[in-house]
Design an enzyme around this catalytic site. Structure first.
Site, PDB file in Angstrom:
ATOM      1  N   CYS A 142      23.773  25.396  29.494  1.00  0.00           N
ATOM      2  CA  CYS A 142      24.783  26.436  29.722  1.00  0.00           C
ATOM      3  C   CYS A 142      24.979  27.305  28.491  1.00  0.00           C
ATOM      4  O   CYS A 142      25.159  28.529  28.588  1.00  0.00           O
ATOM      5  CB  CYS A 142      26.104  25.806  30.151  1.00  0.00           C
ATOM      6  SG  CYS A 142      26.817  24.662  28.947  1.00  0.00           S
ATOM      7  N   HIS A 176      31.634  23.175  28.665  1.00  0.00           N
ATOM      8  CA  HIS A 176      30.777  24.114  29.378  1.00  0.00           C
ATOM      9  C   HIS A 176      30.969  25.519  28.829  1.00  0.00           C
ATOM     10  O   HIS A 176      32.089  25.929  28.512  1.00  0.00           O
ATOM     11  CB  HIS A 176      31.131  24.090  30.872  1.00  0.00           C
ATOM     12  CG  HIS A 176      30.259  24.946  31.731  1.00  0.00           C
ATOM     13  ND1 HIS A 176      28.884  24.873  31.716  1.00  0.00           N
ATOM     14  CD2 HIS A 176      30.558  25.903  32.655  1.00  0.00           C
ATOM     15  CE1 HIS A 176      28.387  25.726  32.590  1.00  0.00           C
ATOM     16  NE2 HIS A 176      29.381  26.379  33.170  1.00  0.00           N
ATOM     17  N   ASN A 191      29.145  32.653  35.624  1.00  0.00           N
ATOM     18  CA  ASN A 191      28.693  31.282  35.413  1.00  0.00           C
ATOM     19  C   ASN A 191      27.176  31.198  35.559  1.00  0.00           C
ATOM     20  O   ASN A 191      26.515  32.176  35.924  1.00  0.00           O
ATOM     21  CB  ASN A 191      29.397  30.341  36.412  1.00  0.00           C
ATOM     22  CG  ASN A 191      29.438  28.912  35.931  1.00  0.00           C
ATOM     23  OD1 ASN A 191      28.939  28.581  34.858  1.00  0.00           O
ATOM     24  ND2 ASN A 191      30.027  28.040  36.713  1.00  0.00           N
TER      25      ASN A 191
END
Length: 472
Positions: A92, A385, A407
């Site tokens: 991520c 994250h 995202n």
């Protein structure tokens, strides 16, 4: 030793063990009786037990009073084109860093779509981390295995997680390529097996290097041995991820996707034209950690992705200070690297992060009263994250009401590949933000001139961001 003395020692140890088990602090029968009274077995208790025993707790705790239509309007929003997908990997941090640059590229050239290759910098990240580990083992070879740093190294030889530090470290050294020049593989999208095998090999090499140091090997001999070890790691990476290109052709297109020109590039020339060469100097990391003193600089040992890189420094600030810089950046159409504790109060179906999403207190008949500082102190919350902060909605007084991030869980996840968070959630679970220096007030920039407070690599607040898929 005399057998009689040995018997006395064994008997004494056994007696102490019995006393420890039966002494004060244990659960006595009387205490157990009082504890058991907390569950009365009433009809409502039984109904709750049956419901919880047969259902997902989140579904039972879903707050129906918070299920009204979600407001998806934002007063300030940076446009994005195309949602990326990290699949079953902890990349991520890498996707987010590249997406920040991608947004600028899309705006600058008006491309219909565009994506940097994520696997290309990931390849070099894994090789550089392997070298960071092996050199760390050499540097600490005369320390015992029980030494905290040695122990941490052996527990963390390699990871696919990271922070913005890694994006800056790797991209500035190796450049970038388009996705067409180095596409994903099964191992890049499912990193666990590859990482486990390379980690196992690195730990084996660690023992060999420590043994060589113990036998008096010269620095030159250790360097030669480490180079051979990295050769094996490189081969394993190539077998899993492919050979990183050194030059390639890139077909540039117009806003309608029609070919315009075929360009010949190296990774560094592609970085210069389509990326950001100032990653090491043009960005600062801000954090909100109320468990530590504000307006101080902190440096984390081994918080880098290259041995010859530099540990990133963070300035710890109140959340309101960070919001001001975030709003300034978004008003100037500039996305940011943003990290948080994404699993807390996430309604993944709606794509909403809201502290009112779930009413666990009513369901469990108790309260959960820790604040952000206390959750950090008890290891109950931390950054997990990274995503790309792209929008904010301001009220008539200029105060944030909600935020939105792009995202990297695919276009079908959350709200069209995005997550929307309330400002209250932002306060509680936002931890880090990377901002371009031009949006940072001079008084904050001055803080980076402090001698940083150096924290150990195992500090829980600075774990790598590597959330994989949807959490709770």
């Amino acid at each position: 030793m005399n057998k009689r003395i040995l018997s006395v020692i064994v008997f004494s140890a056994a007696l102490l063990s019995v006393q420890a088990q039966d002494g004060k602090g244990g659960i006595s029968p009387a205490m157990l009786g009082r504890i058991q009274q907390s569950y009365r077995g009433t009809p409502s208790d039984k109904a709750l037990r049956n419901a919880i025993g047969n259902n997902d707790i989140r579904k039972l705790a879903l707050n129906q009073e918070n299920m009204q239509d979600m407001d998806t309007h934002f007063s300030i929003k940076v446009d994005s084109k195309g949602i990326t997908d990290q699949k079953s990997s902890g990349r991520c941090w890498l996707f987010t860093g590249l997406n920040v640059m991608r947004a600028k590229t899309l705006a600058r050239y008006g491309f219909q779509s565009f994506e940097f290759s994520e696997i290309y910098p990931f390849f070099w990240d894994q090789l550089e981390k392997s070298n960071l580990f092996l050199q760390g083992i050499i540097d600490t070879a005369k320390s015992p295995l029980e030494d905290p740093t040695v122990e941490w190294l052996l527990k963390h030889p390699l990871s696919d997680g990271g922070t913005f530090t890694g994006v800056a470290d790797i991209v500035s050294k190796y450049g970038l390529v388009p996705k067409s020049a180095m596409p994903e593989t099964n191992s890049s999208e499912n990193t666990a097996r590859m990482a486990a095998l390379i980690s196992l090999k690195l730990k084996e090499y660690a023992l060999q290097l420590r043994d060589l140091v113990a036998k008096g090997a010269t620095p030159a001999a250790l360097e030669k041995e480490k180079t051979a070890m990295l050769g094996t790691v490189y081969r394993m990476l190539v077998l899993n991820l492919g050979v990183p290109p050194t030059e390639f052709d890139y077909v540039r297109t117009d806003a309608k996707g029609n070919p315009v020109e075929t360009e010949h590039h190296t990774p560094m020339s592609f970085l210069e034209k389509y990326g950001d060469k100032q990653l090491l100097t043009n960005y600062v990391m801000l954090m909100n950690d109320p468990s530590r003193e504000y307006y101080k600089c902190y440096e984390i040992d081994y918080d880098r992705h290259r041995y010859d890189g530099r540990n990133w420094t963070y300035v710890n600030l109140p959340v309101e200070d960070i919001k001001q810089m975030a709003v300034a950046s978004l008003k100037d159409s500039t996305m940011m690297y943003f990290s948080c504790d994404v699993g807390k109060f996430l309604n993944s179906e709606r794509g909403l992060l809201d502290v009112k999403n779930y009413d666990y207190e009513s369901l469990m008949g108790t309260t959960f009263g820790m604040n952000k500082k206390q959750r950090i102190q008890t290891f109950s919350s931390g950054s997990s994250h990274a995503m790309t902060l792209m929008a904010v909605d301001l009220d008539k007084n200029g105060k944030p009401v909600k935020w939105m991030v792009e995202n990297s869980w695919g276009a079908d996840s959350g709200y069209k590949g995005h997550l929307i968070m309330t400002d209250d959630w932002f306060d509680e679970y936002m931890f880090r933000l990377v901002v371009e220096t031009k949006y940072v007030p001079a008084k904050i920039m001055e803080l980076f001139k402090q001698k940083p407070v150096r924290l150990p690599a195992w500090d829980p607040m600075f774990a790598e961001e590597k959330e994989i898929g949807v959490s709770d």
